[in-house]
Structure formats: structure tokens, C-alpha cells
Design a protein around this motif. Sequence first.
Motif, PDB file in Angstrom:
ATOM      1  N   ALA A  32       0.823  -1.194   0.000  1.00  0.00           N
ATOM      2  CA  ALA A  32       0.000   0.000   0.000  1.00  0.00           C
ATOM      3  C   ALA A  32       0.864   1.253   0.000  1.00  0.00           C
ATOM      4  O   ALA A  32       1.904   1.307   0.648  1.00  0.00           O
ATOM      5  CB  ALA A  32      -0.901   0.012   1.243  1.00  0.00           C
ATOM      6  N   PRO A  33       0.427   2.310  -0.731  1.00  0.00           N
ATOM      7  CA  PRO A  33       1.171   3.556  -0.734  1.00  0.00           C
ATOM      8  C   PRO A  33       1.109   4.229   0.620  1.00  0.00           C
ATOM      9  O   PRO A  33       0.142   4.080   1.362  1.00  0.00           O
ATOM     10  CB  PRO A  33       0.439   4.395  -1.797  1.00  0.00           C
ATOM     11  N   ALA A  34       2.133   4.988   0.954  1.00  0.00           N
ATOM     12  CA  ALA A  34       2.168   5.695   2.239  1.00  0.00           C
ATOM     13  C   ALA A  34       1.061   6.729   2.282  1.00  0.00           C
ATOM     14  O   ALA A  34       0.758   7.397   1.303  1.00  0.00           O
ATOM     15  CB  ALA A  34       3.530   6.375   2.407  1.00  0.00           C
ATOM     16  N   ARG A  35       0.440   6.887   3.457  1.00  0.00           N
ATOM     17  CA  ARG A  35      -0.669   7.826   3.602  1.00  0.00           C
ATOM     18  C   ARG A  35      -0.399   8.827   4.722  1.00  0.00           C
ATOM     19  O   ARG A  35      -1.308   9.405   5.291  1.00  0.00           O
ATOM     20  CB  ARG A  35      -1.970   7.076   3.889  1.00  0.00           C
ATOM     21  N   THR A  36       0.865   9.035   5.030  1.00  0.00           N
ATOM     22  CA  THR A  36       1.197   9.901   6.164  1.00  0.00           C
ATOM     23  C   THR A  36       0.805  11.346   5.908  1.00  0.00           C
ATOM     24  O   THR A  36       0.601  12.102   6.848  1.00  0.00           O
ATOM     25  CB  THR A  36       2.707   9.843   6.445  1.00  0.00           C
ATOM     26  N   GLN A  37       0.679  11.730   4.627  1.00  0.00           N
ATOM     27  CA  GLN A  37       0.332  13.109   4.322  1.00  0.00           C
ATOM     28  C   GLN A  37      -1.179  13.304   4.204  1.00  0.00           C
ATOM     29  O   GLN A  37      -1.653  14.412   4.044  1.00  0.00           O
ATOM     30  CB  GLN A  37       1.008  13.538   3.016  1.00  0.00           C
ATOM     31  N   ASP A  38      -1.950  12.217   4.255  1.00  0.00           N
ATOM     32  CA  ASP A  38      -3.396  12.321   4.136  1.00  0.00           C
ATOM     33  C   ASP A  38      -3.988  12.989   5.372  1.00  0.00           C
ATOM     34  O   ASP A  38      -3.536  12.777   6.482  1.00  0.00           O
ATOM     35  CB  ASP A  38      -4.032  10.952   3.974  1.00  0.00           C
ATOM     36  N   ALA A  39      -5.032  13.772   5.157  1.00  0.00           N
ATOM     37  CA  ALA A  39      -5.736  14.372   6.285  1.00  0.00           C
ATOM     38  C   ALA A  39      -6.485  13.286   7.035  1.00  0.00           C
ATOM     39  O   ALA A  39      -6.969  12.327   6.441  1.00  0.00           O
ATOM     40  CB  ALA A  39      -6.712  15.433   5.772  1.00  0.00           C
ATOM     41  N   PRO A  40      -6.571  13.389   8.350  1.00  0.00           N
ATOM     42  CA  PRO A  40      -7.292  12.367   9.113  1.00  0.00           C
ATOM     43  C   PRO A  40      -8.770  12.361   8.742  1.00  0.00           C
ATOM     44  O   PRO A  40      -9.350  13.381   8.387  1.00  0.00           O
ATOM     45  CB  PRO A  40      -7.088  12.809  10.566  1.00  0.00           C
ATOM     46  N   ALA A  41      -9.367  11.196   8.812  1.00  0.00           N
ATOM     47  CA  ALA A  41     -10.782  11.077   8.493  1.00  0.00           C
ATOM     48  C   ALA A  41     -11.614  11.890   9.481  1.00  0.00           C
ATOM     49  O   ALA A  41     -11.301  11.970  10.659  1.00  0.00           O
ATOM     50  CB  ALA A  41     -11.206   9.613   8.539  1.00  0.00           C
ATOM     51  N   SER A  42     -12.688  12.497   8.965  1.00  0.00           N
ATOM     52  CA  SER A  42     -13.512  13.341   9.819  1.00  0.00           C
ATOM     53  C   SER A  42     -14.390  12.521  10.755  1.00  0.00           C
ATOM     54  O   SER A  42     -14.753  12.984  11.827  1.00  0.00           O
ATOM     55  CB  SER A  42     -14.403  14.239   8.948  1.00  0.00           C
ATOM     56  N   CYS A  43     -14.744  11.332  10.345  1.00  0.00           N
ATOM     57  CA  CYS A  43     -15.647  10.467  11.131  1.00  0.00           C
ATOM     58  C   CYS A  43     -17.035  11.067  11.286  1.00  0.00           C
ATOM     59  O   CYS A  43     -17.809  10.616  12.132  1.00  0.00           O
ATOM     60  CB  CYS A  43     -15.086  10.163  12.519  1.00  0.00           C
ATOM     61  N   GLU A  44     -17.357  12.082  10.520  1.00  0.00           N
ATOM     62  CA  GLU A  44     -18.662  12.706  10.661  1.00  0.00           C
ATOM     63  C   GLU A  44     -19.750  11.772  10.146  1.00  0.00           C
ATOM     64  O   GLU A  44     -19.597  11.105   9.123  1.00  0.00           O
ATOM     65  CB  GLU A  44     -18.711  14.034   9.901  1.00  0.00           C
TER      66      GLU A  44
END
Length: 263
Positions: A32-44
Motif C-alpha cells: 500500500a502507498p504511504a498515507r502519512t500526508q493524508d488528512a485524518p478522516a472526519s468520522c462525521e
Amino acid sequence: MKSNPAALLGLTVLTGCFVGLLAVAPALAQDAPARTQDAPASCEVPAYLLTTESTLPKVEHAVKSGLPLDILVVGSRSSTIFTSEASAYPARLQAVLKQMLPKAVIDVSVELQIKKTAEEVAVDLVKLVEVKKPTLVIWQTGTYDAMRSIDPEDFRGAVGEGVVALKEAGADVVLMNLQYSPRTETMISASPYLDSMRVVAQQYDTPLFDRFAIMHHWNDSGDFDLFSPTRGLDLARRVHDCIGRALAKFVIEAARVDPAQQN
């Protein structure tokens, strides 16, 4: 019970696709590609999906009386993450509930019922309650029945019998329906099983945690890409965390407990 023999031919493939979103294999994460730069999920989650007219009186009594709140999750493989049970939604449910109700003694345990239909699980529910003595049982069901194309009426009857048995054994009940997967929605027909669980929930005044609709919302809103098969364990952890958070709010809502009064 009635089943469709043709559906069984694709069972192994469907199991990997359908369950794989939340119980991904470790090998997948390596690619899997790295996702460290992704914004955290909102969980809304839309408010209507976390609101129920049905209540959890035993949970309410336990919390308000200072009694232990023991929760038993009866689920399939999608209630786990292979390499990190601490990140799976039952553990996240416990952690979030403890944050919301810091004075309460809360314990969440899991009883896996892998590759079992609702009818097969329902047979053992009373024994589980007698042994575990939970205040609340969260029954996650429907996935395997849908994969096997079990007759929806038989499924509805089995879920109804299970709910009645659990309540008569002294536990509150929350039903949790199938997980949503855009990769498999054309392969199996989830609607009859979703509808059956809604009917049971209404018939027996039981809260229904609509996991399917919640995950569908997250996918449509772009919070999670549930179509991609290459997201790995990071996706699984984030989805489980959000499910745990949403489920904690749902339980609090159904129990009619005000967390502010617990601080």
C-alpha cells in the motif's frame, strides 16, 4: 433454510472482497502507498444515522447506578483487524465510551462467529449471555447470509428469534447490519437483508446501528475510498476507529445518558 447453490460458487472470492475492507491481510499493507500526508478522516456521521427511538434501559441503569457496563460484541471477521485487535472497532468502542463516561466501569469483549448464518448464531446466543452476563449485546449479522443468498424471510425470522432470546436472557440488544463495499454491491444483493433487519428492529423495539449506511456515506463524501483494494491496514484502522466512535455515540444516545452528567 433455503439457499442458492449458484451463489456458493463465488463464496470464497466474495468473502475475500467483502470482508477484506475491514480485515485486510498484512501482506496487502506492504504494497500500500504511504498515507502519512493524508488528512485524518472526519468520522462525521449524519445525525439521523445516530438517532434511535428505541432505548437501552439496562445500559442506562448500569451507567446511572454506577454498575459495571459489560458489552459483548457478537460478530464476524469484519469485527477484527488481523494484526491489531487494539485497533479493531470493539476496542475503539470501549476506549471512546471510557472517554465519554469516565466514571463508568466499561468492558467490551468479542465473540467471533465466523462463517455462520444468523440462524446458526442465534442457537448459541442464550448460552453466551449466561456465560458472559453482558449488559448489552451488539449483534453484527447479515454478511454471511447475504453471501450465501439465504432466504431473506428465514434470515428475518432467525434474527427476530435471536433478539427475543437475548432480551429474555436479560441483555439489551443493538443490531448492526452489513458493512458497505462498492466493490461487492453488484455481486451480492444486500437490500433484502438490510430491510429484514430494519423490520426486526422495529418489531422488537431494538436499536439498529446502520453500519451499511454510515460507510456508504463516508465513501460517497470522500472520507474513505472503500473501492480501492490497495489501502491496506491504515485504511482498516481508520475505518474501525470511526466505526467505534460512531457506535459509542449511538449507544449513549440509545441509553439516554448525558455524558456531561458523568464528569
